[in-house]
Write a protein that holds these residues in place. Structure first.
Motif, PDB file in Angstrom:
ATOM      1  N   ARG A   3      26.170  21.722  12.702  1.00 57.36           N
ATOM      2  CA  ARG A   3      25.326  20.869  13.526  1.00 57.36           C
ATOM      3  C   ARG A   3      25.864  20.871  14.955  1.00 57.36           C
ATOM      4  NH1 ARG A   3      24.919  14.493  12.549  1.00 57.36           N
ATOM      5  NH2 ARG A   3      24.046  14.043  14.570  1.00 57.36           N
ATOM      6  N   LYS A   4      24.995  21.201  15.907  1.00 60.53           N
ATOM      7  CA  LYS A   4      25.407  21.190  17.307  1.00 60.53           C
ATOM      8  C   LYS A   4      25.316  19.766  17.844  1.00 60.53           C
ATOM      9  CE  LYS A   4      24.043  25.900  18.307  1.00 60.53           C
ATOM     10  NZ  LYS A   4      23.267  26.791  19.157  1.00 60.53           N
ATOM     11  N   VAL A   5      26.329  19.384  18.574  1.00 60.52           N
ATOM     12  CA  VAL A   5      26.378  18.039  19.139  1.00 60.52           C
ATOM     13  C   VAL A   5      26.612  18.155  20.640  1.00 60.52           C
ATOM     14  CG1 VAL A   5      27.645  15.863  19.176  1.00 60.52           C
ATOM     15  CG2 VAL A   5      27.308  17.059  17.004  1.00 60.52           C
ATOM     16  N   GLY A  42      35.055  16.216  27.183  1.00 59.88           N
ATOM     17  CA  GLY A  42      34.105  16.850  26.273  1.00 59.88           C
ATOM     18  C   GLY A  42      32.647  16.531  26.488  1.00 59.88           C
ATOM     19  N   ALA A  43      32.327  15.675  27.451  1.00 58.58           N
ATOM     20  CA  ALA A  43      30.916  15.373  27.707  1.00 58.58           C
ATOM     21  C   ALA A  43      30.228  16.586  28.335  1.00 58.58           C
ATOM     22  CB  ALA A  43      30.779  14.167  28.638  1.00 58.58           C
ATOM     23  N   ALA A  44      29.076  16.944  27.795  1.00 61.70           N
ATOM     24  CA  ALA A  44      28.286  18.035  28.358  1.00 61.70           C
ATOM     25  C   ALA A  44      27.330  17.519  29.433  1.00 61.70           C
ATOM     26  CB  ALA A  44      27.486  18.725  27.249  1.00 61.70           C
ATOM     27  N   ILE A  45      27.015  16.227  29.355  1.00 61.01           N
ATOM     28  CA  ILE A  45      26.059  15.590  30.266  1.00 61.01           C
ATOM     29  C   ILE A  45      26.673  14.309  30.798  1.00 61.01           C
ATOM     30  CG2 ILE A  45      23.749  14.566  30.484  1.00 61.01           C
ATOM     31  CD1 ILE A  45      23.014  16.169  27.899  1.00 61.01           C
ATOM     32  N   VAL A  46      26.483  14.048  32.095  1.00 55.09           N
ATOM     33  CA  VAL A  46      26.851  12.758  32.669  1.00 55.09           C
ATOM     34  C   VAL A  46      25.585  12.099  33.206  1.00 55.09           C
ATOM     35  CG1 VAL A  46      29.269  13.252  33.124  1.00 55.09           C
ATOM     36  CG2 VAL A  46      27.575  13.879  34.850  1.00 55.09           C
TER      37      VAL A  46
END
Length: 185
Positions: A3-5, A42-46
């Protein structure tokens, strides 16, 4: 099946969070630093809400958005930037006349609510798919206003994050996709 997170981090939130926690970033420099720290963690989006540095209250000042985004982009071009469009929809009733907004209300036109998005062109911007209660206020997002915002966002080449808080919002999001106001998936 793996599962991609994707982790998205809203470093300030939209409420009076600095009043509850003095560690919440307020200035564009503080917001950018917190966003960069979130990306390193590790956040891909801010997800960014800017604040008036003097009052710490939510702001729609384009210069504050531009400074925060520029500071992030100078050090990290990979993290996806998501700017809010929500601050111009806050309604509080006037205590003496509930048919009118109080002085705490911030109600802006669809064009005003997306002007910073049109100029900065972030990767993503929020689009609340309807009105909702939050605390003592109501966020007013009529379908007509949302359509105008969605089309402006689409014309700017920005991807909207369709924020769905209830089933009715999901139905409106589906209609927006079917009518081409937003591009899927």
């Amino acid at each position: 099946m793996a599962r991609k997170v994707m982790i998205s981090c809203a470093v300030t939130g939209s409420a009076d969070t600095p009043g509850k926690n003095p560690a919440v970033p307020v200035t564009p420099e503080q917001i950018a630093t917190s966003c960069l720290d979130a990306a390193k963690a590790g956040a891909a989006i801010v997800h960014i809400h800017v604040r008036d540095p003097k009052t710490t209250k939510p702001s729609m000042d384009k210069a504050l958005y531009a400074e925060a985004v520029d500071r992030i982009r100078q050090k990290n071009s990979d993290v996806l930037i998501n700017l809010t469009t929500g601050p111009g929809a806050r309604f509080f009733h006037d205590e003496k006349d509930p048919s009118k907004p109080s002085a705490d209300s911030v109600l802006r036109s669809p064009a005003d609510r997306v002007q910073h998005v049109m100029e900065i062109k972030p990767d993503i911007c929020s689009l609340d798919m309807g009105s909702l209660n939050m605390g003592d206020r109501v966020f007013i997002n009529t379908p007509t206003h949302l359509k105008a915002m969605a089309l402006a966002i689409k014309d700017a080449g920005v991807t909207p994050e369709l924020e769905v808080f209830e089933t009715g919002h999901l139905l409106l999001a589906k209609r927006f996709l079917e009518n081409g106001y937003v591009k899927g998936p």
